[in-house]
Design a protein around this motif. Structure first.
Motif, short mmCIF file in Angstrom:
data_model
loop_
_atom_site.label_atom_id
_atom_site.label_comp_id
_atom_site.label_asym_id
_atom_site.label_seq_id
_atom_site.Cartn_x
_atom_site.Cartn_y
_atom_site.Cartn_z
N CYS A 236 0.86 -1.18 0.07
CA CYS A 236 0.05 0.19 0.08
C CYS A 236 1.14 1.28 0.07
CB CYS A 236 -0.85 0.01 1.45
SG CYS A 236 -2.25 1.23 1.12
N ASN A 237 0.43 2.43 -0.79
CA ASN A 237 1.24 3.56 -0.66
C ASN A 237 0.77 4.43 0.61
OD1 ASN A 237 -1.33 3.77 -1.65
ND2 ASN A 237 -0.68 5.45 -3.25
N PHE A 238 -0.24 4.11 1.43
CA PHE A 238 -0.44 4.81 2.52
C PHE A 238 -0.10 3.97 3.88
CE2 PHE A 238 -4.58 7.19 1.18
CZ PHE A 238 -4.11 7.88 0.49
N LEU B 248 -5.02 -0.89 -6.41
CA LEU B 248 -4.66 -0.19 -7.91
C LEU B 248 -3.21 -0.06 -7.78
CD1 LEU B 248 -7.36 2.70 -7.82
CD2 LEU B 248 -7.30 0.22 -8.74
N LEU B 249 -2.51 -0.89 -7.02
CA LEU B 249 -0.91 -0.70 -7.07
C LEU B 249 -0.56 -2.00 -8.01
CD1 LEU B 249 0.51 0.28 -3.56
CD2 LEU B 249 0.34 1.65 -5.78
N ARG B 250 -1.63 -3.03 -7.93
CA ARG B 250 -1.33 -4.07 -8.82
C ARG B 250 -1.16 -3.84 -10.29
NH1 ARG B 250 -1.90 -10.11 -7.86
NH2 ARG B 250 -0.93 -10.87 -9.74
N LYS B 251 -0.28 -4.11 -10.96
CA LYS B 251 0.02 -3.74 -12.30
C LYS B 251 -1.08 -4.64 -13.24
CE LYS B 251 4.76 -2.68 -13.01
NZ LYS B 251 5.88 -3.23 -12.62
N HIS B 252 -1.78 -3.86 -14.26
CA HIS B 252 -2.82 -4.24 -14.96
C HIS B 252 -3.83 -4.93 -14.31
CE1 HIS B 252 0.59 -3.49 -17.71
NE2 HIS B 252 1.40 -4.28 -17.15
N ILE B 253 -4.19 -4.26 -13.39
CA ILE B 253 -5.63 -4.91 -12.84
C ILE B 253 -6.56 -4.85 -13.60
CG2 ILE B 253 -6.04 -2.59 -11.79
CD1 ILE B 253 -6.50 -5.59 -9.45
N GLU B 254 -6.64 -4.02 -14.51
CA GLU B 254 -7.69 -3.90 -15.60
C GLU B 254 -7.91 -5.45 -16.16
OE1 GLU B 254 -5.53 -1.82 -15.34
OE2 GLU B 254 -6.18 0.28 -15.01
N ILE B 255 -6.74 -6.01 -16.37
CA ILE B 255 -6.95 -7.28 -17.11
C ILE B 255 -7.68 -8.25 -16.25
CG2 ILE B 255 -5.65 -9.20 -17.99
CD1 ILE B 255 -3.22 -7.31 -19.03
N LEU B 256 -7.15 -8.30 -14.96
CA LEU B 256 -7.89 -9.11 -14.03
C LEU B 256 -9.39 -8.86 -14.07
CD1 LEU B 256 -7.96 -11.35 -11.76
CD2 LEU B 256 -7.69 -9.71 -10.16
N ILE B 257 -9.94 -7.73 -14.01
CA ILE B 257 -11.12 -7.13 -13.86
C ILE B 257 -12.11 -7.79 -15.09
CG2 ILE B 257 -12.78 -5.13 -13.99
CD1 ILE B 257 -10.73 -3.79 -12.13
N ALA B 258 -11.35 -7.67 -16.14
CA ALA B 258 -11.96 -8.21 -17.62
C ALA B 258 -12.51 -9.43 -17.31
CB ALA B 258 -10.91 -7.49 -18.74
#
Ligand code: SAM
Length: 374
Positions: free
Chosen positions: A50-52, A104-114
Protein backbone atom coordinates in the motif's frame (compact mmCIF):
# COMPACT_ATOMS: atom_id res chain seq x y z
CA UNK A 1 10.36 7.82 27.45
CA UNK A 2 10.56 4.10 26.66
CA UNK A 3 10.02 3.07 23.04
CA UNK A 4 6.84 1.16 22.26
CA UNK A 5 7.73 -2.19 20.75
CA UNK A 6 5.03 -3.75 18.64
CA UNK A 7 5.85 -7.43 18.12
CA UNK A 8 5.02 -8.75 14.70
CA UNK A 9 4.78 -12.47 14.13
CA UNK A 10 4.82 -13.31 10.45
CA UNK A 11 1.78 -15.48 10.15
CA UNK A 12 1.49 -15.09 6.42
CA UNK A 13 2.60 -18.63 5.86
CA UNK A 14 0.46 -20.29 8.51
CA UNK A 15 -1.97 -22.21 6.39
CA UNK A 16 -2.82 -25.85 6.13
CA UNK A 17 -2.91 -27.56 2.76
CA UNK A 18 -6.60 -28.37 2.35
CA UNK A 19 -7.94 -31.87 2.26
CA UNK A 20 -9.15 -33.09 -1.12
CA UNK A 21 -12.29 -35.21 -0.90
CA UNK A 22 -11.78 -38.68 -2.37
CA UNK A 23 -15.01 -38.34 -4.33
CA UNK A 24 -15.59 -34.60 -4.79
CA UNK A 25 -19.24 -33.58 -4.94
CA UNK A 26 -20.08 -31.16 -7.73
CA UNK A 27 -20.88 -27.68 -6.33
CA UNK A 28 -24.61 -27.12 -5.90
CA UNK A 29 -24.53 -23.43 -5.03
CA UNK A 30 -26.28 -24.39 -1.79
CA UNK A 31 -23.24 -24.72 0.43
CA UNK A 32 -23.76 -23.79 4.09
CA UNK A 33 -21.33 -23.67 6.99
CA UNK A 34 -21.87 -25.20 10.44
CA UNK A 35 -23.97 -22.21 11.46
CA UNK A 36 -26.10 -22.44 8.31
CA UNK A 37 -24.48 -19.46 6.59
CA UNK A 38 -24.21 -19.61 2.78
CA UNK A 39 -21.16 -18.54 0.77
CA UNK A 40 -21.98 -15.48 -1.33
CA UNK A 41 -19.14 -12.97 -1.19
CA UNK A 42 -15.45 -13.43 -2.00
CA UNK A 43 -12.95 -10.71 -1.14
CA UNK A 44 -9.72 -11.00 -3.04
CA UNK A 45 -6.54 -9.29 -1.91
CA UNK A 46 -4.48 -8.61 -5.03
CA UNK A 47 -1.44 -7.09 -3.32
CA UNK A 48 -0.11 -6.75 0.22
CA UNK A 49 1.50 -3.40 -0.65
CA UNK A 50 0.00 0.00 0.00
CA UNK A 51 1.17 3.56 -0.61
CA UNK A 52 -0.52 4.75 2.61
CA UNK A 53 0.60 4.00 6.16
CA UNK A 54 -2.62 4.50 8.13
CA UNK A 55 -1.71 3.82 11.74
CA UNK A 56 -4.77 1.64 12.30
CA UNK A 57 -3.84 -0.66 9.42
CA UNK A 58 -0.17 -0.48 8.33
CA UNK A 59 1.68 1.57 10.95
CA UNK A 60 4.92 3.06 9.66
CA UNK A 61 6.98 1.69 12.55
CA UNK A 62 6.22 -1.85 11.41
CA UNK A 63 5.75 -1.46 7.67
CA UNK A 64 8.94 0.49 7.03
CA UNK A 65 11.48 0.13 4.24
CA UNK A 66 12.90 -2.98 5.91
CA UNK A 67 9.56 -4.76 5.80
CA UNK A 68 9.52 -7.72 3.46
CA UNK A 69 6.43 -7.72 1.33
CA UNK A 70 5.56 -10.85 -0.59
CA UNK A 71 7.72 -11.59 -3.63
CA UNK A 72 5.99 -11.46 -7.01
CA UNK A 73 6.26 -15.24 -7.41
CA UNK A 74 4.14 -15.76 -4.27
CA UNK A 75 1.23 -13.74 -5.57
CA UNK A 76 -1.60 -15.51 -7.28
CA UNK A 77 -1.53 -14.77 -11.00
CA UNK A 78 -4.60 -13.28 -12.65
CA UNK A 79 -5.34 -16.69 -14.17
CA UNK A 80 -5.12 -18.35 -10.74
CA UNK A 81 -7.40 -15.72 -9.20
CA UNK A 82 -9.93 -16.06 -12.00
CA UNK A 83 -9.93 -19.84 -11.79
CA UNK A 84 -10.48 -19.68 -8.04
CA UNK A 85 -13.25 -17.09 -8.40
CA UNK A 86 -14.96 -19.31 -10.99
CA UNK A 87 -14.98 -22.22 -8.54
CA UNK A 88 -16.37 -19.99 -5.80
CA UNK A 89 -19.09 -18.81 -8.18
CA UNK A 90 -20.05 -22.45 -8.72
CA UNK A 91 -20.49 -22.68 -4.94
CA UNK A 92 -22.84 -19.70 -4.83
CA UNK A 93 -20.61 -16.63 -4.72
CA UNK A 94 -22.31 -13.73 -6.49
CA UNK A 95 -20.10 -10.86 -5.41
CA UNK A 96 -16.37 -10.26 -5.79
CA UNK A 97 -14.50 -7.43 -4.12
CA UNK A 98 -10.90 -6.66 -5.05
CA UNK A 99 -8.90 -5.26 -2.19
CA UNK A 100 -5.48 -5.35 -0.58
CA UNK A 101 -3.16 -3.58 0.27
CA UNK A 102 -3.98 -0.99 -2.33
CA UNK A 103 -5.47 -2.89 -5.28
CA UNK A 104 -4.75 -0.13 -7.79
CA UNK A 105 -1.03 -0.70 -7.19
CA UNK A 106 -1.30 -4.15 -8.78
CA UNK A 107 -0.06 -3.77 -12.35
CA UNK A 108 -2.63 -4.28 -15.10
CA UNK A 109 -5.46 -4.83 -12.62
CA UNK A 110 -7.82 -4.02 -15.50
CA UNK A 111 -6.88 -7.33 -17.13
CA UNK A 112 -7.97 -9.19 -14.00
CA UNK A 113 -11.20 -7.22 -13.85
CA UNK A 114 -11.99 -8.09 -17.47
CA UNK A 115 -11.37 -11.78 -16.75
CA UNK A 116 -13.62 -11.69 -13.68
CA UNK A 117 -16.30 -9.78 -15.57
CA UNK A 118 -16.54 -12.69 -18.02
CA UNK A 119 -17.45 -15.16 -15.24
CA UNK A 120 -21.03 -16.26 -14.77
CA UNK A 121 -23.05 -17.71 -11.91
CA UNK A 122 -24.53 -21.19 -12.46
CA UNK A 123 -27.73 -19.53 -13.71
CA UNK A 124 -25.83 -17.42 -16.22
CA UNK A 125 -25.69 -14.08 -14.41
CA UNK A 126 -22.57 -11.90 -14.31
CA UNK A 127 -21.02 -11.48 -10.88
CA UNK A 128 -21.15 -8.19 -9.01
CA UNK A 129 -17.59 -6.88 -9.17
CA UNK A 130 -16.37 -4.09 -6.98
CA UNK A 131 -13.12 -2.76 -5.55
CA UNK A 132 -12.00 -0.99 -2.39
CA UNK A 133 -9.34 1.68 -2.80
CA UNK A 134 -7.71 4.51 -0.91
CA UNK A 135 -8.53 6.64 -3.97
CA UNK A 136 -5.00 7.89 -4.55
CA UNK A 137 -4.85 6.53 -8.12
CA UNK A 138 -8.54 6.60 -8.85
CA UNK A 139 -8.71 9.80 -10.85
CA UNK A 140 -6.18 8.35 -13.27
CA UNK A 141 -7.68 4.87 -13.42
CA UNK A 142 -11.45 5.28 -13.11
CA UNK A 143 -12.17 5.12 -16.84
CA UNK A 144 -10.01 2.08 -17.56
CA UNK A 145 -11.48 0.25 -14.56
CA UNK A 146 -14.98 0.96 -15.78
CA UNK A 147 -14.08 -0.07 -19.34
CA UNK A 148 -12.69 -3.36 -18.01
CA UNK A 149 -16.03 -4.18 -16.37
CA UNK A 150 -15.80 -2.87 -12.83
CA UNK A 151 -19.27 -1.92 -11.62
CA UNK A 152 -18.72 0.04 -8.44
CA UNK A 153 -16.00 1.27 -6.18
CA UNK A 154 -15.60 1.89 -2.44
CA UNK A 155 -13.22 4.67 -1.44
CA UNK A 156 -11.66 4.92 2.01
CA UNK A 157 -11.59 8.49 3.26
CA UNK A 158 -11.07 9.26 6.94
CA UNK A 159 -11.21 13.07 6.97
CA UNK A 160 -12.14 16.08 4.93
CA UNK A 161 -9.67 18.33 6.69
CA UNK A 162 -6.41 18.11 4.76
CA UNK A 163 -4.10 18.18 7.79
CA UNK A 164 -6.07 15.44 9.55
CA UNK A 165 -6.15 13.34 6.40
CA UNK A 166 -2.41 13.70 5.78
CA UNK A 167 -1.72 12.76 9.41
CA UNK A 168 -3.91 9.67 9.18
CA UNK A 169 -2.50 8.34 5.91
CA UNK A 170 0.95 9.17 7.33
CA UNK A 171 2.49 9.72 3.90
CA UNK A 172 1.35 13.33 3.59
CA UNK A 173 -1.14 12.52 0.84
CA UNK A 174 -3.55 15.40 0.09
CA UNK A 175 -7.29 14.91 0.49
CA UNK A 176 -8.04 16.88 -2.69
CA UNK A 177 -6.63 14.06 -4.85
CA UNK A 178 -8.96 11.51 -3.26
CA UNK A 179 -11.94 13.82 -3.70
CA UNK A 180 -11.04 14.15 -7.38
CA UNK A 181 -10.86 10.36 -7.56
CA UNK A 182 -14.42 10.11 -6.24
CA UNK A 183 -15.58 12.67 -8.81
CA UNK A 184 -13.89 10.69 -11.58
CA UNK A 185 -15.54 7.47 -10.40
CA UNK A 186 -18.96 9.14 -10.51
CA UNK A 187 -18.24 10.65 -13.90
CA UNK A 188 -17.46 7.29 -15.52
CA UNK A 189 -20.44 5.56 -13.90
CA UNK A 190 -18.81 3.59 -11.07
CA UNK A 191 -21.84 4.45 -8.99
CA UNK A 192 -23.07 4.52 -6.36
CA UNK A 193 -19.69 5.17 -4.79
CA UNK A 194 -19.37 4.08 -1.18
CA UNK A 195 -17.04 6.15 0.97
CA UNK A 196 -15.72 4.43 4.11
CA UNK A 197 -14.58 6.48 7.06
CA UNK A 198 -12.86 4.64 9.91
CA UNK A 199 -13.67 6.64 13.03
CA UNK A 200 -11.03 6.81 15.74
CA UNK A 201 -12.01 8.67 18.87
CA UNK A 202 -9.72 11.62 19.46
CA UNK A 203 -8.13 11.31 16.00
CA UNK A 204 -10.79 12.10 13.40
CA UNK A 205 -14.17 12.02 15.14
CA UNK A 206 -14.44 15.78 14.66
CA UNK A 207 -14.61 15.03 10.93
CA UNK A 208 -17.89 13.08 11.03
CA UNK A 209 -20.21 16.00 10.37
CA UNK A 210 -17.90 17.97 8.01
CA UNK A 211 -17.35 14.92 5.81
CA UNK A 212 -21.06 14.12 5.77
CA UNK A 213 -21.85 17.72 4.86
CA UNK A 214 -19.30 17.70 2.05
CA UNK A 215 -20.62 14.44 0.61
CA UNK A 216 -24.20 15.75 0.71
CA UNK A 217 -23.36 19.09 -0.83
CA UNK A 218 -20.80 18.06 -3.44
CA UNK A 219 -21.71 14.54 -4.45
CA UNK A 220 -25.33 14.02 -3.41
CA UNK A 221 -27.18 10.69 -3.20
CA UNK A 222 -24.78 8.91 -5.58
CA UNK A 223 -22.23 8.70 -2.77
CA UNK A 224 -23.05 6.68 0.35
CA UNK A 225 -20.90 7.56 3.34
CA UNK A 226 -20.31 4.71 5.78
CA UNK A 227 -18.81 5.01 9.22
CA UNK A 228 -16.69 2.07 10.33
CA UNK A 229 -15.85 1.33 13.93
CA UNK A 230 -12.12 1.10 14.48
CA UNK A 231 -11.50 -2.65 14.70
CA UNK A 232 -8.97 -4.86 16.43
CA UNK A 233 -7.81 -6.47 13.20
CA UNK A 234 -4.25 -7.76 12.94
CA UNK A 235 -1.66 -7.41 15.67
CA UNK A 236 0.23 -4.22 14.86
CA UNK A 237 -2.14 -1.30 15.30
CA UNK A 238 -2.07 -1.17 19.12
CA UNK A 239 -5.89 -1.23 19.18
CA UNK A 240 -7.60 0.07 22.31
CA UNK A 241 -11.29 0.02 23.08
CA UNK A 242 -11.19 3.60 24.31
CA UNK A 243 -10.29 4.73 20.78
CA UNK A 244 -13.43 3.14 19.35
CA UNK A 245 -16.31 5.55 18.91
CA UNK A 246 -19.40 3.31 18.93
CA UNK A 247 -21.63 3.71 15.88
CA UNK A 248 -24.52 4.71 18.16
CA UNK A 249 -22.57 7.82 19.12
CA UNK A 250 -21.52 8.56 15.54
CA UNK A 251 -25.15 8.34 14.58
CA UNK A 252 -26.25 10.67 17.38
CA UNK A 253 -23.78 13.31 16.27
CA UNK A 254 -24.84 13.01 12.66
CA UNK A 255 -28.53 12.99 13.54
CA UNK A 256 -28.09 16.25 15.47
CA UNK A 257 -26.76 17.90 12.30
CA UNK A 258 -28.85 16.07 9.71
CA UNK A 259 -31.89 14.11 10.97
CA UNK A 260 -31.81 10.45 9.97
CA UNK A 261 -34.36 7.71 9.35
CA UNK A 262 -33.60 3.98 9.46
CA UNK A 263 -33.82 1.90 6.27
CA UNK A 264 -34.31 -1.81 5.80
CA UNK A 265 -31.15 -3.88 5.20
CA UNK A 266 -30.95 -4.51 1.46
CA UNK A 267 -29.43 -7.98 1.50
CA UNK A 268 -28.65 -10.77 3.94
CA UNK A 269 -25.05 -10.49 5.05
CA UNK A 270 -25.02 -6.71 4.58
CA UNK A 271 -22.30 -5.26 6.82
CA UNK A 272 -23.77 -1.78 7.20
CA UNK A 273 -26.87 -0.65 9.02
CA UNK A 274 -28.50 1.67 6.52
CA UNK A 275 -30.00 5.05 7.34
CA UNK A 276 -31.15 7.91 5.13
CA UNK A 277 -31.30 11.63 5.57
CA UNK A 278 -34.84 12.72 6.40
CA UNK A 279 -34.57 15.57 3.90
CA UNK A 280 -33.88 13.20 0.99
CA UNK A 281 -30.16 13.98 0.92
CA UNK A 282 -29.13 10.35 0.42
CA UNK A 283 -28.04 7.38 2.48
CA UNK A 284 -25.45 6.69 5.18
CA UNK A 285 -24.27 3.43 6.72
CA UNK A 286 -22.80 2.30 10.03
CA UNK A 287 -20.50 -0.69 10.21
CA UNK A 288 -20.36 -1.73 13.84
CA UNK A 289 -18.19 -4.79 13.97
CA UNK A 290 -17.07 -3.99 17.53
CA UNK A 291 -20.27 -2.95 19.29
CA UNK A 292 -22.83 -4.90 17.25
CA UNK A 293 -21.31 -8.01 15.75
CA UNK A 294 -22.86 -9.18 12.51
CA UNK A 295 -21.34 -12.66 12.38
CA UNK A 296 -24.69 -14.45 12.35
CA UNK A 297 -25.26 -13.84 8.65
CA UNK A 298 -21.65 -13.43 7.50
CA UNK A 299 -21.38 -14.98 4.05
CA UNK A 300 -17.88 -13.69 3.20
CA UNK A 301 -14.70 -15.57 2.44
CA UNK A 302 -11.32 -13.92 1.91
CA UNK A 303 -8.57 -14.92 -0.46
CA UNK A 304 -5.18 -13.56 0.53
CA UNK A 305 -2.62 -12.18 -1.91
CA UNK A 306 -0.83 -15.51 -2.01
CA UNK A 307 -3.91 -17.67 -2.26
CA UNK A 308 -4.71 -18.56 1.33
CA UNK A 309 -8.39 -18.80 2.07
CA UNK A 310 -9.56 -17.16 5.31
CA UNK A 311 -13.03 -17.61 6.71
CA UNK A 312 -13.10 -14.56 8.96
CA UNK A 313 -11.45 -11.14 9.00
CA UNK A 314 -10.13 -12.02 12.44
CA UNK A 315 -8.84 -15.48 11.56
CA UNK A 316 -5.38 -16.68 12.57
CA UNK A 317 -5.03 -19.44 10.04
CA UNK A 318 -5.83 -19.88 6.40
CA UNK A 319 -6.24 -22.73 3.95
CA UNK A 320 -3.59 -22.93 1.27
CA UNK A 321 -5.56 -23.00 -1.97
CA UNK A 322 -2.45 -22.00 -3.90
CA UNK A 323 -0.91 -25.35 -3.05
CA UNK A 324 -3.82 -26.99 -4.85
CA UNK A 325 -3.79 -24.53 -7.76
CA UNK A 326 -0.10 -25.08 -8.33
CA UNK A 327 -0.13 -28.74 -7.39
CA UNK A 328 -1.96 -29.99 -10.46
CA UNK A 329 -5.38 -30.44 -8.84
CA UNK A 330 -8.43 -30.51 -11.06
CA UNK A 331 -11.28 -28.00 -10.80
CA UNK A 332 -13.44 -30.72 -9.27
CA UNK A 333 -10.85 -31.43 -6.60
CA UNK A 334 -10.36 -27.76 -5.69
CA UNK A 335 -14.09 -27.10 -5.66
CA UNK A 336 -14.48 -30.16 -3.45
CA UNK A 337 -11.90 -28.79 -1.04
CA UNK A 338 -13.57 -25.41 -0.90
CA UNK A 339 -16.83 -27.21 -0.13
CA UNK A 340 -15.25 -29.11 2.76
CA UNK A 341 -13.61 -25.98 4.18
CA UNK A 342 -16.79 -23.91 4.09
CA UNK A 343 -18.96 -26.75 5.47
CA UNK A 344 -16.66 -26.91 8.49
CA UNK A 345 -16.67 -23.16 9.15
CA UNK A 346 -17.83 -21.94 12.55
CA UNK A 347 -15.93 -18.62 12.87
CA UNK A 348 -17.77 -15.82 14.68
CA UNK A 349 -14.96 -13.85 16.19
CA UNK A 350 -16.80 -10.55 16.71
CA UNK A 351 -19.63 -12.22 18.61
CA UNK A 352 -17.19 -14.10 20.82
CA UNK A 353 -15.03 -11.03 21.40
CA UNK A 354 -17.75 -9.14 23.26
CA UNK A 355 -16.64 -8.36 26.76
CA UNK A 356 -13.36 -10.21 26.59
CA UNK A 357 -11.14 -7.69 24.78
CA UNK A 358 -9.31 -8.09 21.49
CA UNK A 359 -7.48 -11.31 22.36
CA UNK A 360 -10.37 -12.93 24.15
CA UNK A 361 -11.64 -15.10 21.35
CA UNK A 362 -8.37 -16.79 20.54
CA UNK A 363 -4.84 -16.79 21.77
CA UNK A 364 -3.28 -16.87 18.30
CA UNK A 365 -2.10 -13.78 16.48
CA UNK A 366 -4.46 -12.68 13.77
CA UNK A 367 -3.34 -11.97 10.22
CA UNK A 368 -2.93 -8.39 9.11
CA UNK A 369 -5.70 -6.67 7.17
CA UNK A 370 -3.50 -5.46 4.31
CA UNK A 371 -2.60 -9.10 3.62
CA UNK A 372 -5.97 -10.77 4.04
CA UNK A 373 -7.85 -7.86 2.43
CA UNK A 374 -10.31 -5.44 4.04
N1 SAM B 1 -6.20 0.14 0.32
C1 SAM B 1 -7.61 -0.04 0.17
C2 SAM B 1 -8.36 1.01 0.95
O1 SAM B 1 -7.73 1.88 1.55
O2 SAM B 1 -9.58 0.97 0.93
C3 SAM B 1 -8.12 -1.43 0.49
C4 SAM B 1 -7.58 -2.14 1.66
S1 SAM B 1 -8.01 -1.46 3.23
C5 SAM B 1 -7.27 -2.65 4.30
C6 SAM B 1 -9.73 -1.78 3.32
C7 SAM B 1 -10.51 -1.04 4.36
O3 SAM B 1 -10.15 -1.51 5.63
C8 SAM B 1 -10.32 0.46 4.39
O4 SAM B 1 -11.56 1.09 4.33
C9 SAM B 1 -9.67 0.70 5.71
O5 SAM B 1 -9.99 1.95 6.22
C10 SAM B 1 -10.23 -0.43 6.54
N2 SAM B 1 -9.47 -0.72 7.75
C11 SAM B 1 -8.18 -1.05 7.85
N3 SAM B 1 -7.82 -1.25 9.14
C12 SAM B 1 -8.94 -1.05 9.87
C13 SAM B 1 -9.25 -1.10 11.26
N4 SAM B 1 -8.32 -1.39 12.17
N5 SAM B 1 -10.51 -0.86 11.65
C14 SAM B 1 -11.47 -0.57 10.74
N6 SAM B 1 -11.25 -0.50 9.42
C15 SAM B 1 -10.01 -0.73 8.99
Amino acid sequence: MADTVIPLADLRYTAAVPQIPSQPQAPTGLLADRLGRPLRDLRISVTDRCNFRCSYCMPKEVFDNQYKFLPQSSLLSFEEITRTARLFAAHGVVKLRLTGGEPLLRKHIEILIAQLAALRTPDGQPLDITLTTNGSLLERKAQSLRDAGLQRVTVSLDALDDATFRRMNDVDFPVADVLRGIEAALRVGLAPVKVNMVVKRGTNDEQIVPLARHVREHFGPNVVLRFIEYMDVGATNGWRMDEVLPSAQVQQRLHAAFPLLQMEASATGETAQRWRYADGGGEVGFISSVTQAFCSDCNRARLSTEGKLFLCLFASRGHDLRALLRGGCSDAQIAGSIGLIWSDREDRYSELRSGSGPAGAGAERRVEMHYIGG
